[in-house]
Design a protein around this motif. Structure first.
Motif, mmCIF file in Angstrom:
data_model
loop_
_atom_site.group_PDB
_atom_site.id
_atom_site.type_symbol
_atom_site.label_atom_id
_atom_site.label_comp_id
_atom_site.label_asym_id
_atom_site.label_seq_id
_atom_site.Cartn_x
_atom_site.Cartn_y
_atom_site.Cartn_z
ATOM 1 N N ASN A 24 0.824 -1.216 0.000
ATOM 2 C CA ASN A 24 0.000 0.000 0.000
ATOM 3 C C ASN A 24 0.854 1.261 0.000
ATOM 4 N N LEU A 25 1.958 1.236 0.734
ATOM 5 C CA LEU A 25 2.865 2.389 0.733
ATOM 6 C C LEU A 25 3.407 2.621 -0.676
ATOM 7 N N ARG A 26 3.806 1.535 -1.347
ATOM 8 C CA ARG A 26 4.310 1.646 -2.720
ATOM 9 C C ARG A 26 3.231 2.193 -3.637
ATOM 10 N N ALA A 27 2.028 1.677 -3.489
ATOM 11 C CA ALA A 27 0.918 2.116 -4.349
ATOM 12 C C ALA A 27 0.630 3.608 -4.167
ATOM 13 N N ARG A 28 0.790 4.109 -2.951
ATOM 14 C CA ARG A 28 0.530 5.524 -2.704
ATOM 15 C C ARG A 28 1.536 6.435 -3.408
ATOM 16 N N VAL A 29 2.718 5.908 -3.691
ATOM 17 C CA VAL A 29 3.747 6.688 -4.390
ATOM 18 C C VAL A 29 3.632 6.528 -5.905
ATOM 19 N N THR A 30 2.929 5.486 -6.328
ATOM 20 C CA THR A 30 2.905 5.100 -7.731
ATOM 21 C C THR A 30 1.640 5.594 -8.423
ATOM 22 N N SER A 31 1.735 6.742 -9.069
ATOM 23 C CA SER A 31 0.601 7.262 -9.840
ATOM 24 C C SER A 31 0.444 6.451 -11.112
ATOM 25 N N PRO A 32 -0.800 6.117 -11.479
ATOM 26 C CA PRO A 32 -1.007 5.365 -12.718
ATOM 27 C C PRO A 32 -0.367 6.084 -13.911
ATOM 28 N N ASN A 33 0.412 5.348 -14.661
ATOM 29 C CA ASN A 33 1.105 5.848 -15.849
ATOM 30 C C ASN A 33 2.073 6.997 -15.573
ATOM 31 N N GLY A 34 2.484 7.139 -14.306
ATOM 32 C CA GLY A 34 3.435 8.182 -13.944
ATOM 33 C C GLY A 34 4.873 7.680 -13.989
ATOM 34 N N THR A 35 5.750 8.491 -13.477
ATOM 35 C CA THR A 35 7.184 8.175 -13.519
ATOM 36 C C THR A 35 7.522 6.960 -12.658
ATOM 37 N N THR A 36 6.971 6.916 -11.452
ATOM 38 C CA THR A 36 7.246 5.776 -10.564
ATOM 39 C C THR A 36 6.659 4.501 -11.153
ATOM 40 N N HIS A 37 5.467 4.608 -11.717
ATOM 41 C CA HIS A 37 4.835 3.454 -12.360
ATOM 42 C C HIS A 37 5.743 2.892 -13.453
ATOM 43 N N ALA A 38 6.312 3.771 -14.270
ATOM 44 C CA ALA A 38 7.213 3.328 -15.343
ATOM 45 C C ALA A 38 8.418 2.590 -14.765
ATOM 46 N N ALA A 39 8.978 3.108 -13.678
ATOM 47 C CA ALA A 39 10.142 2.459 -13.063
ATOM 48 C C ALA A 39 9.771 1.107 -12.463
ATOM 49 N N ILE A 40 8.625 1.041 -11.762
ATOM 50 C CA ILE A 40 8.190 -0.217 -11.145
ATOM 51 C C ILE A 40 7.912 -1.271 -12.211
ATOM 52 N N VAL A 41 7.237 -0.880 -13.287
ATOM 53 C CA VAL A 41 6.964 -1.817 -14.381
ATOM 54 C C VAL A 41 8.284 -2.334 -14.953
ATOM 55 N N SER A 42 9.251 -1.446 -15.145
ATOM 56 C CA SER A 42 10.558 -1.861 -15.657
ATOM 57 C C SER A 42 11.215 -2.870 -14.717
ATOM 58 N N MET A 43 11.171 -2.595 -13.423
ATOM 59 C CA MET A 43 11.757 -3.534 -12.452
ATOM 60 C C MET A 43 11.074 -4.885 -12.527
ATOM 61 N N GLN A 44 9.745 -4.867 -12.560
ATOM 62 C CA GLN A 44 9.003 -6.126 -12.604
ATOM 63 C C GLN A 44 9.251 -6.886 -13.900
ATOM 64 N N GLU A 45 9.277 -6.176 -15.023
ATOM 65 C CA GLU A 45 9.531 -6.839 -16.310
ATOM 66 C C GLU A 45 10.936 -7.420 -16.384
ATOM 67 N N ASN A 46 11.855 -6.846 -15.628
ATOM 68 C CA ASN A 46 13.226 -7.347 -15.609
ATOM 69 C C ASN A 46 13.470 -8.360 -14.492
ATOM 70 N N GLY A 47 12.400 -8.805 -13.866
ATOM 71 C CA GLY A 47 12.500 -9.899 -12.908
ATOM 72 C C GLY A 47 12.991 -9.534 -11.526
ATOM 73 N N PHE A 48 12.759 -8.301 -11.095
ATOM 74 C CA PHE A 48 13.249 -7.853 -9.798
ATOM 75 C C PHE A 48 12.844 -8.797 -8.663
ATOM 76 N N GLY A 49 11.567 -9.156 -8.593
ATOM 77 C CA GLY A 49 11.093 -10.062 -7.542
ATOM 78 C C GLY A 49 11.766 -11.415 -7.609
ATOM 79 N N GLY A 50 11.919 -11.927 -8.805
ATOM 80 C CA GLY A 50 12.583 -13.221 -8.982
ATOM 81 C C GLY A 50 14.046 -13.172 -8.604
#
Length: 159
Positions: free
Chosen positions: A114-140
């Motif tokens: 929830n804290l992350r979501a509060r910083v992550t505006s839809p289609n904003g700068t943080t969203h772009a960075a988070i999507v990039s991290m996830q697409e590059n397997g950050f969690g894995g």
């Protein structure tokens, strides 16, 4: 025979440690309480139910500070590559880490998601960075690293 094993981490040096504690069934309640009280003088203590879980504690908090230091290193390098001075990149990165950690650990803190979501505006700068991290397997990458760490702790325990 009463046996107590603990897995502290380096922030214990500052009174900010996170230590896993295992106490076998031969220990008395007073012995358990004493071990916990000692550990709590240098941070938090999490009691685990079986000794083998100390290997998971190693993967989470024993080695955990190094994971955060690596993230800090990489953020400073990236900030510098983006044009900030190394001094400014370091100051911004460290204060951001401190602020985020403080927010996540406050008594009534929201979940990290929830804290992350509060910083992550839809289609904003943080969203772009988070999507990039996830697409590059950050969690894995994190999960694999922690599993390898745990597995190595198991191996070392057998040596």
């Amino acid at each position: 025979m009463a046996i107590t094993r603990a897995m502290p981490n380096t922030p214990a040096l500052l009174g900010l440690g996170a230590t896993g504690l295992y106490v076998n069934d031969h220990a008395t309640g007073a012995q358990r309480a004493a071990a916990k009280a000692i550990i709590e003088t240098f941070g938090i203590c999490v009691a685990v139910e079986s000794e083998n879980l100390l290997d998971a504690v190693t993967a989470v908090s024993g080695s955990g500070p190094a994971y955060y230091f690596l993230m800090i290193e990489e953020m400073i390098c990236a900030g510098t590559a983006l044009g900030l001075t190394p001094k400014d990149a370091k100051a911004l990165t460290l204060q951001t880490a401190l602020g985020a950690t403080t927010m996540a650990t406050q008594g009534d803190a929201d979940s990290p998601e929830n804290l992350r979501a509060r910083v992550t505006s839809p289609n904003g700068t943080t969203h772009a960075a988070i999507v990039s991290m996830q697409e590059n397997g950050f969690g894995g990458v994190i999960a694999k690293a922690m599993t390898v760490c745990r597995d190595r702790a198991v191996e070392l325990g057998k040596e």
